[in-house]
Enzyme design. Structure first.
Site, PDB file in Angstrom:
ATOM      1  N   HIS A 118      31.857  75.617 -14.818  1.00  0.00           N
ATOM      2  CA  HIS A 118      33.131  75.651 -15.553  1.00  0.00           C
ATOM      3  C   HIS A 118      33.025  76.398 -16.880  1.00  0.00           C
ATOM      4  CE1 HIS A 118      34.643  72.952 -12.554  1.00  0.00           C
ATOM      5  NE2 HIS A 118      33.906  71.933 -12.941  1.00  0.00           N
ATOM      6  N   ASP A 155      30.459  72.722  -4.592  1.00  0.00           N
ATOM      7  CA  ASP A 155      30.854  71.589  -5.427  1.00  0.00           C
ATOM      8  C   ASP A 155      32.347  71.331  -5.162  1.00  0.00           C
ATOM      9  OD1 ASP A 155      29.790  70.218  -8.261  1.00  0.00           O
ATOM     10  OD2 ASP A 155      31.972  70.469  -8.199  1.00  0.00           O
ATOM     11  N   HIS A 157      34.657  70.787  -7.166  1.00  0.00           N
ATOM     12  CA  HIS A 157      35.502  71.433  -8.168  1.00  0.00           C
ATOM     13  C   HIS A 157      35.335  72.947  -8.107  1.00  0.00           C
ATOM     14  CE1 HIS A 157      34.478  67.348  -9.722  1.00  0.00           C
ATOM     15  NE2 HIS A 157      35.792  67.307  -9.778  1.00  0.00           N
ATOM     16  N   ASP A 232      29.592  65.931  -5.083  1.00  0.00           N
ATOM     17  CA  ASP A 232      30.853  65.224  -5.353  1.00  0.00           C
ATOM     18  C   ASP A 232      31.921  65.402  -4.265  1.00  0.00           C
ATOM     19  OD1 ASP A 232      31.148  67.859  -6.109  1.00  0.00           O
ATOM     20  OD2 ASP A 232      31.523  67.434  -8.238  1.00  0.00           O
TER      21      ASP A 232
HETATM   22 ZN    ZN Z   1      32.025  69.015  -9.441  1.00  0.00          ZN
END
Ligand code: ZN
Length: 301
Positions: A118, A155, A157, A232
């Site tokens: 991120h 992941d 995200h 996750d």
């Molecule tokens: Zn994540």
């Protein structure tokens, strides 16, 4: 299998902070006890010059000197400290070291942390200071170890920072499968994105991954892969919103492994996120990924 750890460079967090810092130490301990064919190494720090391959000098300066604005501080989600900077440099150094080791051995190597996807060129976000995968990809090219690099981000995200940094770079292909309704809520454009609905199960996930890999085959011919094996996507993850089982995640890793092996692709692996209420579950998922790549050496030489 060469593995690089940074858990002893502790990032100090206030009590009750939701980031599961302890998972990294638990993962190293579990590997050390159970996987005799994994070599555990301490990586060097990433230098300012290396970080500047993916970050602006003014952002590096602000972060290193503790001059982030309160807005930037909030977006990051960690309190600034000199130890945080050291930890972030080492974690990026671990992804760099894993890339070099994978390419030197023409096999796989792993960062037991990392996947801080991120982080943008000029700002921190979502527990991510430096974008380890973007830095490492650019460095492998600069060191002429690899030319065309695939970043496979599984992941839950989206790797919004990675996608943004590498958006106009045809030599690095960013591919992501993520929760469509999950953070980051404003997605960036990766070279290839698949957004999954909430509650996607093992079968749905496997279908999406097969579709993603087939599309990569038709669009890009990598000579190296960096794999973000986020834990996750697990059904019990607090932040995941998907419904993939532990067996389903092992199946994911196996598909990635087989795909890489068939294409003679060296692979560097970063762990990415994992936020189970029971931290042992997250550690088990990361451990399974490492064990798979350790057990079946890619052995491409
Ligand atoms: Zn994540």
């Amino acid at each position: 299998l060469e593995a690089f750890y940074t858990d002893h460079f502790v990032l100090p967090l206030p009590p009750g902070h939701r980031f599961p810092m302890s998972k990294y130490r638990m993962l190293r301990d579990k590997i050390s006890a159970a996987l005799t064919n994994v070599t555990l190494n301490e990586p060097p720090e990433a230098s300012d010059g290396q970080l500047a391959l993916a970050h602006t000098p003014s952002y590096i300066d602000r972060l290193v000197e503790g001059k982030l604005s309160s807005l930037e501080q909030r977006a990051l989600g960690f309190p600034w400290s000199p130890a945080m900077v050291v930890r972030s440099r080492r974690s990026t150094g671990a992804t760099i070291a894993a890339c070099r080791a994978a390419l030197a051995s023409r096999s796989s190597a792993v960062n037991l942390a990392g996947g801080t996807h991120h982080a943008f060129a000029d700002r921190a976000e979502g527990f991510c200071c430096f974008n380890d995968v973007a830095v490492a990809a650019r460095l492998m090219q600069a060191e002429r170890r690899a030319k065309r690099i695939l970043i496979l981000d599984l992941d839950v995200h989206q790797g919004n920072g990675t996608a943004n940094i590498l958006a106009n770079d045809d030599s690095v292909f960013t591919a992501s499968i993520h929760g469509a309704n999950n953070y980051p809520f404003r997605k960036e454009l990766s070279h290839l994105d698949i957004g999954l609905p909430d509650g996607t199960d093992d079968l749905g996930y496997e279908a999406a991954l097969n579709q993603l890999l087939a599309q990569i085959d038709s669009r890009f011919n990598p000579d190296f892969m960096i794999y973000l094996a986020g834990a996750d996507i697990y059904i019990k993850d607090r932040l995941g919103k998907l419904a993939v089982s532990i067996d389903g995640i092992s199946r994911r890793d196996q598909l990635v492994f087989d795909w890489a092996k068939q294409r003679a692709l060296p692979v560097a692996i970063a762990m990415g996120g994992g936020y189970c209420p029971q931290i042992d579950d997250t550690v088990q998922i990361h451990f399974n990924t490492v064990a798979l790549f350790a057990k079946y050496s890619l052995d491409l030489s």
